[in-house]
Scaffold this active site. Structure first.
Site, PDB file in Angstrom:
ATOM      1  CE1 TYR A   1      -4.782   5.092  -9.185  1.00  0.00           C
ATOM      2  CE2 TYR A   1      -2.946   4.918  -7.658  1.00  0.00           C
ATOM      3  CZ  TYR A   1      -4.195   4.508  -8.076  1.00  0.00           C
ATOM      4  OH  TYR A   1      -4.852   3.525  -7.402  1.00  0.00           O
TER       5      TYR A   1
ATOM      6  CG  ASP B   1      -2.194  -0.747   1.000  1.00  0.00           C
ATOM      7  OD1 ASP B   1      -2.258  -1.463  -0.020  1.00  0.00           O
ATOM      8  OD2 ASP B   1      -3.117  -0.647   1.826  1.00  0.00           O
TER       9      ASP B   1
HETATM   10 ZN   LIG Z   1      -6.814   2.396 -10.695  1.00  0.00          ZN
END
Ligand SMILES: [Zn+2]
Length: 617
Positions: free
Chosen positions: A397, A389
């Protein structure tokens, strides 16, 4: 680069089974730091799950039975965490097993004794109250407040907390499931799903395409289905179905425009289930059935880029999957790029560029946050010994997106689209790691067309290279001028904002000039009622700024507290808690967090525990 990969694969085999005759049907799995399994010895290929969902005791109990590809192994290793193992069988006969040492991140390896001919193993088990994948919701935590609700979240390494499994993204399995739930509830999975309730609460499922274990998902609640088209539709609680159906009415158009870009949708059905507000993510791309937060239901379809994002994962992530969590950017960077292309195709360049600019600002703030640990801003990560995580942030992203956008602008859109289409086709239903991607990029795009590009700098070094694409938005420039004018003149001109989209409002709130004063915030709040905004995204960024600028008007403190208690979406709540922390208000944050924590999924609670240094009594 391809040769290096092959050598690596063989080195790993030397440790385990290189002395044995190689079964050509077994692919060479790479070493992966977040799973105990040794799939080069014995790998699961198909799961038959048979479970009972017990809401009274908040446990799942049953058996997970696997077909395996056995490379003459004497043992097969599954990942487990916080699961009680009752019994294990090999080809229908009881067999011996051991649970290895417990690791706080990874759990315990379940080592099952088999022989070289074993074809099927079956594990009888139950979950415990420590399970991290499952969130059991009381009726009061649902939208309709009558029945309880359960949902799972498998990514990154939580599937092992509700199913004993080889929990590595490079594993791919098909599955069938038999799930017993209370008769007034409906069960749905990342599989072929029912559209109505059964009389006895027994549901059967089939996922015929091989998927990675983190994509196995289950939701159980008093839900209904409403079709958008013959292959898209909505599951939600009764009072949410029509709202969600209206909000996501463009789903079929999204699938069609995604297919026009990068090829046929491989999963037949694309449905979305809108979950209760504690769902920790915006969306989770579980195949055939995206799980979504209700915070994207804004009433005006302005936050539906989330659906475009989860749909894009049907190619990048679900069809072509990152081999390890160190390669997570391959899932998310490609998906953000694809999301922007879908949004551009459906709503135009302005909308796509506004979204991209917001992501660019998120990226800037993320990089600033990592100024003491710059290695965390590389695309290819090294998360060994850490929770995967830790890599699920704006770098994967938005830096991933910026890399691909820069690459597209360098080579030209036509060549880039041809390349991406072949990338998805050639790697369909397989996993890929960064080095393999770089080799494929060189062979099929850069060297092929004689183009030089600083790929390694983008992927393996910290920060953002100088050749980055510059994302411009006329609309945002107007927004910036507007906010400056409001502050300078001490007046608000509502005619300037009347056609603004959510993205323009978010940019407005996040880009206040340095000299803005509390009086200006009060003026803006009175004019636009931001404290009481029904749009959760606008509310979230406004609350963040209110904390930054110490604004206490319009009962905002109570509103922030209510928001944090109700909503469990990690991005939203962590942004607000982070603002408290940044502004030396940890005590305030902790006081609210103590009331809110029991409503959060473990994914969100773990993040906030770490951030605020919270320890349970
Ligand atoms: Zn995603």
């Amino acid at each position: 680069m391809k040769k290096i990969t092959l050598v690596l694969g063989c080195l790993i085999l030397l440790n385990s089974s290189c002395s044995k005759k190689q079964n050509n049907a077994i692919p060479n799995y790479i070493e992966e730091p977040h799973s105990f399994s040794q799939p080069n010895d014995a790998a699961i290929t198909h799961l038959d799950l048979d479970i009972n969902v017990d809401f009274d005791n908040e446990i799942i109990q049953g058996k997970a039975s696997y077909l395996i590809k056995n490379n003459e192994a004497s043992q097969i290793i599954l990942d487990t965490k916080f699961i009680t193992i009752d019994k294990v069988q090999a080809d229908g006969k009881d067999t011996t097993f051991t649970l290895g040492d417990f690791d706080t991140q990874l759990g315990s390896p379940l080592k099952i004794d088999i022989n070289q001919n074993t074809k099927r193993i079956t594990v009888f088990y139950k979950t415990t109250h420590k399970t991290e994948a499952l969130q059991w919701l009381k009726p009061r935590q649902t939208t309709d407040k009558i029945h309880p609700f359960l949902f799972t979240q498998g990514q990154a390494i939580l599937t092992r907390t509700w199913i004993p499994i080889q929990d590595s993204p490079q594993i791919r399995i098909t599955y069938n499931a038999k799930v017993q739930v209370p008769s007034q509830l409906m069960a749905v999975m990342s599989a072929e799903n029912p559209k109505t309730k059964t009389p006895d609460g027994l549901y059967t499922f089939k996922m015929a395409q091989p998927i990675s274990p983190y994509l196995i998902a289950l939701a159980v609640g008093d839900i209904e289905y409403k079709a958008v088209s013959n292959r898209t539709g909505i599951y939600a609680e009764k009072s949410m179905v029509d709202k969600a159906h209206y909000e996501f009415s463009d789903m079929e158009n999204m699938v069609a425009s995604a297919e026009a870009l990068y090829g046929t949708y491989a999963w037949e059905q694309f449905d979305v289930i809108v979950l209760p507000p504690s769902f920790p993510f915006g969306g989770m791309e579980n195949p055939r059935l995206t799980f979504a937060t209700p915070t994207v239901i804004a009433g005006d379809k302005s936050l539906t880029s989330l659906i475009a994002h989860e749909l894009a994962h049907s190619w990048s992530g679900n069809l072509v999957t990152n081999a390890s969590w160190d390669d997570f950017w391959l899932n998310e960077g490609f998906t953000v790029y694809f999301e922007m292309r879908i949004m551009e195709a459906l709503y135009g360049k302005d909308r796509a560029n506004m979204l991209a600019r917001i992501g660019r600002q998120d990226l800037e703030e993320e990089i600033e946050g990592f100024k003491d640990t710059p290695d965390d801003t590389k695309l290819k990560l090294n998360l060994k010994g850490r929770n995967p995580d830790d890599g699920m942030n704006s770098i994967a992203y938005d830096k991933g997106y910026l890399f691909l956008r820069t690459l597209e602008e360098t080579v030209g859109r036509e060549k880039f689209d041809t390349f991406l289409k072949s990338y998805f086709q050639k790697h369909a239903f397989s996993t890929i790691h960064t080095e393999k991607f770089v080799a494929f990029l060189n062979d099929n795009l850069l060297e092929k067309h004689g183009i030089t590009f600083n790929t390694d700098e983008w992927i393996y070094t910290a920060g953002i290279p100088d050749n980055q694409s510059i994302i411009l938005s006329d609309k945002f420039e107007t927004v910036e001028k507007t906010v400056q004018q409001f502050v300078k003149t001490n007046t608000v001109d509502k005619t300037l904002t009347k056609d603004w989209t959510t993205q323009e409002w978010v940019h407005f709130v996040r880009n206040f000039p340095d000299d803005i004063k509390t009086e200006h915030l009060a003026m803006i709040d009175d004019a636009f009622n931001l404290t009481n905004s029904n749009n959760s995204y606008i509310a979230m960024v406004w609350y963040e700024q209110a904390i930054n600028y110490d604004y206490h008007g319009n009962n905002i403190d109570t509103k922030i507290e209510d928001f944090l208690i109700k909503v469990g979406r990690r991005w939203y709540v962590s942004t607000i808690y982070k603002a408290f922390k940044r502004n030396d208000k940890v005590e305030t944050a902790l006081a609210i967090y103590k009331k809110a924590r029991s409503n959060y999924h473990s994914v969100t609670a773990n993040t906030i525990d770490d951030m605020l240094g919270y320890k349970q009594d």
